[in-house]
Structures are given as C-alpha cells and as structure tokens.
Write a protein that holds these residues in place. Structure first.
Motif, PDB file in Angstrom:
ATOM      1  N   GLY A   1      13.251  -4.757 -16.549  1.00  0.00           N
ATOM      2  CA  GLY A   1      12.575  -3.506 -16.854  1.00  0.00           C
ATOM      3  C   GLY A   1      12.627  -2.538 -15.700  1.00  0.00           C
ATOM      4  N   GLN A   2      12.017  -1.394 -15.925  1.00  0.00           N
ATOM      5  CA  GLN A   2      11.875  -0.381 -14.892  1.00  0.00           C
ATOM      6  C   GLN A   2      10.878  -0.883 -13.856  1.00  0.00           C
ATOM      7  OE1 GLN A   2       9.092   3.192 -15.253  1.00  0.00           O
ATOM      8  NE2 GLN A   2      11.002   3.912 -16.165  1.00  0.00           N
ATOM      9  N   VAL A   3      11.183  -0.675 -12.589  1.00  0.00           N
ATOM     10  CA  VAL A   3      10.318  -1.153 -11.507  1.00  0.00           C
ATOM     11  C   VAL A   3       9.186  -0.154 -11.276  1.00  0.00           C
ATOM     12  CG1 VAL A   3      10.173  -1.763  -9.063  1.00  0.00           C
ATOM     13  CG2 VAL A   3      12.210  -2.380 -10.391  1.00  0.00           C
ATOM     14  N   GLU A   4       7.955  -0.653 -11.301  1.00  0.00           N
ATOM     15  CA  GLU A   4       6.808   0.148 -10.912  1.00  0.00           C
ATOM     16  C   GLU A   4       6.035  -0.594  -9.828  1.00  0.00           C
ATOM     17  OE1 GLU A   4       4.373   1.310 -14.183  1.00  0.00           O
ATOM     18  OE2 GLU A   4       5.871   2.713 -14.974  1.00  0.00           O
ATOM     19  N   VAL A   5       5.577   0.151  -8.829  1.00  0.00           N
ATOM     20  CA  VAL A   5       4.804  -0.435  -7.741  1.00  0.00           C
ATOM     21  C   VAL A   5       3.403   0.158  -7.748  1.00  0.00           C
ATOM     22  CG1 VAL A   5       6.783  -0.967  -6.283  1.00  0.00           C
ATOM     23  CG2 VAL A   5       5.726   1.276  -6.115  1.00  0.00           C
ATOM     24  N   PHE A   6       2.461  -0.601  -7.241  1.00  0.00           N
ATOM     25  CA  PHE A   6       1.048  -0.200  -7.222  1.00  0.00           C
ATOM     26  C   PHE A   6       0.671   0.188  -5.810  1.00  0.00           C
ATOM     27  CE2 PHE A   6      -3.549  -0.991  -7.147  1.00  0.00           C
ATOM     28  CZ  PHE A   6      -3.935  -0.321  -8.295  1.00  0.00           C
ATOM     29  N   TYR A   7       0.153   1.405  -5.646  1.00  0.00           N
ATOM     30  CA  TYR A   7      -0.220   1.887  -4.313  1.00  0.00           C
ATOM     31  C   TYR A   7      -1.346   2.902  -4.451  1.00  0.00           C
ATOM     32  CZ  TYR A   7       0.285   3.855   0.394  1.00  0.00           C
ATOM     33  OH  TYR A   7       0.066   4.270   1.695  1.00  0.00           O
ATOM     34  N   GLN A   8      -2.346   2.745  -3.606  1.00  0.00           N
ATOM     35  CA  GLN A   8      -3.504   3.647  -3.587  1.00  0.00           C
ATOM     36  C   GLN A   8      -4.108   3.854  -4.981  1.00  0.00           C
ATOM     37  OE1 GLN A   8      -2.493   7.254  -1.454  1.00  0.00           O
ATOM     38  NE2 GLN A   8      -2.624   6.233   0.522  1.00  0.00           N
ATOM     39  N   GLY A   9      -4.221   2.750  -5.697  1.00  0.00           N
ATOM     40  CA  GLY A   9      -4.938   2.769  -6.960  1.00  0.00           C
ATOM     41  C   GLY A   9      -4.164   3.233  -8.175  1.00  0.00           C
ATOM     42  N   GLU A  10      -2.846   3.430  -8.047  1.00  0.00           N
ATOM     43  CA  GLU A  10      -2.083   3.868  -9.216  1.00  0.00           C
ATOM     44  C   GLU A  10      -0.677   3.272  -9.201  1.00  0.00           C
ATOM     45  OE1 GLU A  10      -1.523   8.109  -9.308  1.00  0.00           O
ATOM     46  OE2 GLU A  10      -1.367   8.233  -7.121  1.00  0.00           O
ATOM     47  N   TRP A  11      -0.085   3.236 -10.388  1.00  0.00           N
ATOM     48  CA  TRP A  11       1.274   2.736 -10.560  1.00  0.00           C
ATOM     49  C   TRP A  11       2.253   3.905 -10.535  1.00  0.00           C
ATOM     50  CZ3 TRP A  11       2.419  -2.313 -10.428  1.00  0.00           C
ATOM     51  CH2 TRP A  11       1.407  -3.240 -10.711  1.00  0.00           C
ATOM     52  N   GLY A  12       3.427   3.662  -9.953  1.00  0.00           N
ATOM     53  CA  GLY A  12       4.468   4.679  -9.934  1.00  0.00           C
ATOM     54  C   GLY A  12       5.841   4.040  -9.867  1.00  0.00           C
ATOM     55  N   THR A  13       6.866   4.844 -10.070  1.00  0.00           N
ATOM     56  CA  THR A  13       8.238   4.335 -10.145  1.00  0.00           C
ATOM     57  C   THR A  13       8.918   4.360  -8.780  1.00  0.00           C
ATOM     58  OG1 THR A  13       9.100   6.530 -10.684  1.00  0.00           O
ATOM     59  CG2 THR A  13       8.438   5.128 -12.525  1.00  0.00           C
TER      60      THR A  13
END
Length: 205
Positions: free
Chosen positions: A82-94
C-alpha cells in the motif's frame, strides 16, 4: 486511554491501541513513581500529566500500553502492500517518492513486522493520498530500525504533490521463491540469515 496516547507519542510510536492494567505484562520491581495519572492527551511527556502518590497501589496494578507502529500501508489489495503513511506530531501523512528505493521500502516493511520489501513503488501507485506530506528525499541504508532514522529533507519539508506518494509491497513470508542459487534445487533461502532449508521447515529468526 489518554495516558497511553501520551506514552506512545513520547516513545516515538504511533497511536495507542490498548491500555491494559493489572500487570498484564508482568509485575515490575522497585518504587512506584506515578499513581492515579490523568492526562488530557496533548502532553508531550507522562510527567506533564497530573498524578498523586498513594500507598494503596502495588505492582499487581502496574499499567501497560500497546502502541501501533508509526507507519502504515493504505489502499493496497492486501495487508502487506500500500501507500506509505507515517505518524508524526499527532497526524498521519504520506511520503514523497523522490529518491524512494528498495532500501527505504525494506525499512518500512521491517517496521511492520515483515522480513523485507519486494517493491518500492512511486508515482502514487496505490492512489493519491491526502493531508500533509511528511517526508521527502528519504535515503535509508537499509539497516535502520525506523524510517525516521534515515536521512531526509526534514519533517514537512518537501517539493512534492500527492501524485508522488510512495508505496511498498512487503514480502509476507520468510523464504524466497524460486530457490536461491546458493541452495540445492529442493531448498529455499531464508531472508534473515541466508540459511538453506527444505520446504517443510521454517526459518529461524
């Protein structure tokens, strides 16, 4: 659960998924430092939460947390891609695909418990994401335990659009197929240590 969220964020993990009590992971030893902890969930450290001491607490009541990995795969046809999403400072992003390669994908897959990656996808192969683009120009050597340890342009620093979202496909087994050339024709090679095994055996590690 707010307290568990603070702990997981403090340790660099993704959101908490469980907050077991009563020494689920076994009783600890030594002093009990915090009792009746109350967090609102926004604190950067468990020490910023309110608490007070009580003598009516024992190690049979030790608290635990279960944190999610700070990375996930979305929009794949199976759980290992799948598409990679990382979690940082309380939110998910690509993650942007500039410099995206198999070394980067290997690190992501190992974070999720897979032995390695079989593909490092670019160009929003699994569709365009939404929200912030967390990382760009990621350059892993392949041995890192987290994508955050790899060289990158800095959190939220990028020149990308979601048409450049990175993805991965992880190897979901611990053996390769077809047989590795260093093994016999009836054997497979393990990813972890290169050992040759027969098809009824399992890899160690």
């Amino acid at each position: 659960m707010n307290e568990a969220q603070v702990i997981c964020r403090q340790l660099g993990y993704g959101p908490a998924i469980n907050a077991p009590g009563y020494a689920t992971y076994g009783p600890g030893v030594g002093p009990i430092h915090l009792v009746h902890v109350h967090c609102n969930g926004s604190e950067s450290s468990i020490l910023d939460c309110t608490s007070y001491y009580s003598e009516h607490c024992s190690h049979s009541e030790d608290a635990g947390v279960e944190c999610s990995a700070p990375v996930r795969l979305v929009n794949g046809s199976s759980s290992n891609e799948g598409q990679v999403e990382v979690f940082y400072q309380g939110e998910w992003g690509t993650v942007c695909d500039d410099g995206w390669d198999l070394n980067n994908a290997d690190v992501v897959c190992r974070m999720l418990g897979y032995p390695s990656a079989s593909n490092a996808w670019s160009g929003a192969h699994f569709g365009q994401g939404s929200g912030p683009i967390m990382l760009d120009n990621v350059n892993c050597q392949g041995y890192e335990s987290s994508i955050a340890e790899c060289n990158h342009a800095g959190w939220f620093s990028h020149n990308c659009g979601h048409n450049e979202d990175a993805g991965v496909t992880c190897n979901s087994d611990s053996t390769t197929e077809p047989p590795y050339s260093g093994c016999s024709s009836y054997e497979w090679q393990c990813y972890y240590n290169g050992q040759c095994i027969q098809d009824y055996q399992r890899c160690n590690g």
